[in-house]
Motif scaffolding. Structure first.
Motif, PDB file in Angstrom:
ATOM      1  N   TYR A 231       0.828  -1.204   0.000  1.00  0.00           N
ATOM      2  CA  TYR A 231       0.000   0.000   0.000  1.00  0.00           C
ATOM      3  C   TYR A 231       0.861   1.252   0.000  1.00  0.00           C
ATOM      4  O   TYR A 231       1.988   1.251   0.481  1.00  0.00           O
ATOM      5  N   GLN A 232       0.287   2.308  -0.544  1.00  0.00           N
ATOM      6  CA  GLN A 232       0.843   3.651  -0.466  1.00  0.00           C
ATOM      7  C   GLN A 232      -0.228   4.552   0.142  1.00  0.00           C
ATOM      8  O   GLN A 232      -1.419   4.380  -0.140  1.00  0.00           O
ATOM      9  N   ARG A 233       0.201   5.490   0.952  1.00  0.00           N
ATOM     10  CA  ARG A 233      -0.689   6.535   1.455  1.00  0.00           C
ATOM     11  C   ARG A 233      -0.422   7.768   0.593  1.00  0.00           C
ATOM     12  O   ARG A 233       0.700   8.279   0.560  1.00  0.00           O
ATOM     13  N   LEU A 234      -1.460   8.209  -0.119  1.00  0.00           N
ATOM     14  CA  LEU A 234      -1.310   9.318  -1.056  1.00  0.00           C
ATOM     15  C   LEU A 234      -2.190  10.486  -0.662  1.00  0.00           C
ATOM     16  O   LEU A 234      -3.249  10.307  -0.061  1.00  0.00           O
ATOM     17  N   SER A 235      -1.767  11.673  -1.028  1.00  0.00           N
ATOM     18  CA  SER A 235      -2.534  12.883  -0.769  1.00  0.00           C
ATOM     19  C   SER A 235      -3.652  12.993  -1.794  1.00  0.00           C
ATOM     20  O   SER A 235      -3.456  12.693  -2.977  1.00  0.00           O
ATOM     21  N   ASP A 236      -4.796  13.447  -1.334  1.00  0.00           N
ATOM     22  CA  ASP A 236      -5.882  13.711  -2.281  1.00  0.00           C
ATOM     23  C   ASP A 236      -5.791  15.132  -2.833  1.00  0.00           C
ATOM     24  O   ASP A 236      -6.720  15.631  -3.448  1.00  0.00           O
ATOM     25  N   ASP A 237      -4.632  15.761  -2.601  1.00  0.00           N
ATOM     26  CA  ASP A 237      -4.355  17.128  -3.031  1.00  0.00           C
ATOM     27  C   ASP A 237      -5.337  18.135  -2.424  1.00  0.00           C
ATOM     28  O   ASP A 237      -5.520  19.220  -2.943  1.00  0.00           O
ATOM     29  N   GLY A 238      -5.921  17.707  -1.317  1.00  0.00           N
ATOM     30  CA  GLY A 238      -6.789  18.592  -0.544  1.00  0.00           C
ATOM     31  C   GLY A 238      -6.278  18.590   0.883  1.00  0.00           C
ATOM     32  O   GLY A 238      -5.138  18.960   1.148  1.00  0.00           O
ATOM     33  N   THR A 239      -7.107  18.120   1.769  1.00  0.00           N
ATOM     34  CA  THR A 239      -6.717  18.093   3.178  1.00  0.00           C
ATOM     35  C   THR A 239      -6.555  16.673   3.713  1.00  0.00           C
ATOM     36  O   THR A 239      -6.299  16.496   4.894  1.00  0.00           O
ATOM     37  N   GLY A 240      -6.729  15.674   2.868  1.00  0.00           N
ATOM     38  CA  GLY A 240      -6.689  14.302   3.363  1.00  0.00           C
ATOM     39  C   GLY A 240      -5.784  13.398   2.566  1.00  0.00           C
ATOM     40  O   GLY A 240      -5.029  13.839   1.692  1.00  0.00           O
ATOM     41  N   HIS A 241      -5.882  12.124   2.895  1.00  0.00           N
ATOM     42  CA  HIS A 241      -5.086  11.085   2.249  1.00  0.00           C
ATOM     43  C   HIS A 241      -5.974   9.880   1.950  1.00  0.00           C
ATOM     44  O   HIS A 241      -7.045   9.722   2.542  1.00  0.00           O
ATOM     45  N   PHE A 242      -5.499   9.051   1.054  1.00  0.00           N
ATOM     46  CA  PHE A 242      -6.179   7.789   0.764  1.00  0.00           C
ATOM     47  C   PHE A 242      -5.124   6.716   0.535  1.00  0.00           C
ATOM     48  O   PHE A 242      -3.992   7.010   0.158  1.00  0.00           O
ATOM     49  N   LEU A 243      -5.517   5.468   0.781  1.00  0.00           N
ATOM     50  CA  LEU A 243      -4.632   4.340   0.515  1.00  0.00           C
ATOM     51  C   LEU A 243      -4.754   3.920  -0.940  1.00  0.00           C
ATOM     52  O   LEU A 243      -5.857   3.907  -1.496  1.00  0.00           O
ATOM     53  N   HIS A 244      -3.638   3.575  -1.511  1.00  0.00           N
ATOM     54  CA  HIS A 244      -3.590   3.025  -2.872  1.00  0.00           C
ATOM     55  C   HIS A 244      -3.061   1.606  -2.765  1.00  0.00           C
ATOM     56  O   HIS A 244      -2.090   1.356  -2.042  1.00  0.00           O
ATOM     57  N   GLY A 245      -3.701   0.675  -3.452  1.00  0.00           N
ATOM     58  CA  GLY A 245      -3.309  -0.730  -3.382  1.00  0.00           C
ATOM     59  C   GLY A 245      -2.411  -1.156  -4.515  1.00  0.00           C
ATOM     60  O   GLY A 245      -2.615  -0.761  -5.672  1.00  0.00           O
ATOM     61  N   LEU A 246      -1.411  -1.963  -4.176  1.00  0.00           N
ATOM     62  CA  LEU A 246      -0.426  -2.486  -5.123  1.00  0.00           C
ATOM     63  C   LEU A 246      -0.273  -3.985  -4.911  1.00  0.00           C
ATOM     64  O   LEU A 246      -0.697  -4.527  -3.895  1.00  0.00           O
ATOM     65  N   ALA A 247       0.405  -4.629  -5.818  1.00  0.00           N
ATOM     66  CA  ALA A 247       0.779  -6.030  -5.653  1.00  0.00           C
ATOM     67  C   ALA A 247       2.304  -6.116  -5.584  1.00  0.00           C
ATOM     68  O   ALA A 247       3.010  -5.249  -6.097  1.00  0.00           O
ATOM     69  N   ALA A 248       2.782  -7.151  -4.935  1.00  0.00           N
ATOM     70  CA  ALA A 248       4.215  -7.451  -4.905  1.00  0.00           C
ATOM     71  C   ALA A 248       4.388  -8.902  -5.304  1.00  0.00           C
ATOM     72  O   ALA A 248       3.561  -9.754  -4.961  1.00  0.00           O
ATOM     73  N   VAL A 249       5.450  -9.182  -6.035  1.00  0.00           N
ATOM     74  CA  VAL A 249       5.673 -10.537  -6.532  1.00  0.00           C
ATOM     75  C   VAL A 249       7.141 -10.909  -6.348  1.00  0.00           C
ATOM     76  O   VAL A 249       8.027 -10.069  -6.493  1.00  0.00           O
ATOM     77  N   LEU A 250       7.355 -12.160  -6.011  1.00  0.00           N
ATOM     78  CA  LEU A 250       8.712 -12.675  -5.860  1.00  0.00           C
ATOM     79  C   LEU A 250       9.153 -13.256  -7.203  1.00  0.00           C
ATOM     80  O   LEU A 250       8.667 -14.295  -7.645  1.00  0.00           O
ATOM     81  N   LEU A 251      10.071 -12.534  -7.863  1.00  0.00           N
ATOM     82  CA  LEU A 251      10.599 -12.959  -9.157  1.00  0.00           C
ATOM     83  C   LEU A 251      12.117 -12.928  -9.117  1.00  0.00           C
ATOM     84  O   LEU A 251      12.700 -11.960  -8.617  1.00  0.00           O
ATOM     85  N   GLU A 252      12.722 -13.944  -9.632  1.00  0.00           N
ATOM     86  CA  GLU A 252      14.175 -14.013  -9.713  1.00  0.00           C
ATOM     87  C   GLU A 252      14.831 -13.684  -8.368  1.00  0.00           C
ATOM     88  O   GLU A 252      15.758 -12.890  -8.267  1.00  0.00           O
ATOM     89  N   ASP A 253      14.277 -14.286  -7.315  1.00  0.00           N
ATOM     90  CA  ASP A 253      14.812 -14.205  -5.952  1.00  0.00           C
ATOM     91  C   ASP A 253      14.728 -12.834  -5.299  1.00  0.00           C
ATOM     92  O   ASP A 253      15.444 -12.554  -4.345  1.00  0.00           O
ATOM     93  N   HIS A 254      13.886 -11.948  -5.807  1.00  0.00           N
ATOM     94  CA  HIS A 254      13.656 -10.698  -5.087  1.00  0.00           C
ATOM     95  C   HIS A 254      12.230 -10.209  -5.346  1.00  0.00           C
ATOM     96  O   HIS A 254      11.597 -10.564  -6.336  1.00  0.00           O
ATOM     97  N   TRP A 255      11.741  -9.408  -4.412  1.00  0.00           N
ATOM     98  CA  TRP A 255      10.383  -8.880  -4.506  1.00  0.00           C
ATOM     99  C   TRP A 255      10.373  -7.581  -5.306  1.00  0.00           C
ATOM    100  O   TRP A 255      11.228  -6.724  -5.118  1.00  0.00           O
ATOM    101  N   VAL A 256       9.386  -7.458  -6.186  1.00  0.00           N
ATOM    102  CA  VAL A 256       9.136  -6.209  -6.892  1.00  0.00           C
ATOM    103  C   VAL A 256       7.664  -5.849  -6.699  1.00  0.00           C
ATOM    104  O   VAL A 256       6.803  -6.726  -6.634  1.00  0.00           O
ATOM    105  N   ARG A 257       7.423  -4.560  -6.599  1.00  0.00           N
ATOM    106  CA  ARG A 257       6.047  -4.073  -6.498  1.00  0.00           C
ATOM    107  C   ARG A 257       5.565  -3.675  -7.882  1.00  0.00           C
ATOM    108  O   ARG A 257       6.291  -3.019  -8.632  1.00  0.00           O
TER     109      ARG A 257
END
Length: 194
Positions: free
Chosen positions: A102-128
């Protein structure tokens, strides 16, 4: 971004839960149809399916709320969280360890929202990876994200990779029946309860 921190045990990144319904017939069939090469080719194909074939409710004004991976696959619509649920389910169904970030992002106002991502284990390391929009590419070696965090606005790149969706995300997704209104009315979670 610091290296990811696993919030679970290694086997949990191949498991199923209510939102990441890896064993659902639709998920199993889709993963099998995408599995035409090695892990890297499969991961890229799964990423492309979600990025290119699942639309965000705000982009097309589709109000259907989805949160379970199989529902996202069937309906072809979902918020960033739901898109990530689907990507993780497909990867796991194909035998690749994957989790949620997850990322916490600004709504460019007065608040924030969570943004969802995936992470995967490829070639012995994690990438988002961020399947949210067509402008984001796939990489097996580095994070590919739609948003760059701006710390001066209180934005955060959460470093943990979770095996299951954050409870605050599932609570919001389950309790709303309109995906567009959820975004426009400030109903998205603003931070992880970690």
């Amino acid at each position: 971004m610091t290296p990811p921190i696993l919030a679970g045990e290694p086997w949990e990144y191949l498991g199923a839960d209510e939102a990441i319904d890896v064993e659902h017939d639709l998920i199993v069939a889709a993963a099998a149809s995408l599995r035409t090469g090695d892990d890297l080719a499969f991961a890229e194909a799964a990423f492309a399916l979600v990025r290119d074939e699942v639309v965000h409710p705000l982009d097309v004004r589709d109000r259907r709320p989805t949160w379970r991976a199989s529902d996202v696959l069937r309906e072809r619509v979902g918020l960033c969280y739901a898109q990530s649920h689907l990507l993780v389910a497909l990867l796991r169904a194909g035998g690749i360890e994957a989790g949620l970030c997850y990322q916490r992002l600004s709504d460019d106002g007065t608040g924030h929202f969570l943004h969802g991502l995936a992470a995967v284990l490829l070639e012995d390391h994690w990438v988002r990876l961020d399947p949210r929009g067509p402008d984001v590419g796939f990489s097996a070696t580095e994070d590919r994200l739609l948003y760059t965090v701006r710390p001066e606005l209180g934005e955060i790149d959460y470093p943990k990779v979770y095996p299951s969706p954050a409870p605050v995300v599932l609570d919001v997704l389950r309790s709303h029946d309109d995906g567009v209104a959820l975004c426009e009315d400030g109903g998205l979670p603003g931070a992880l309860e970690d």
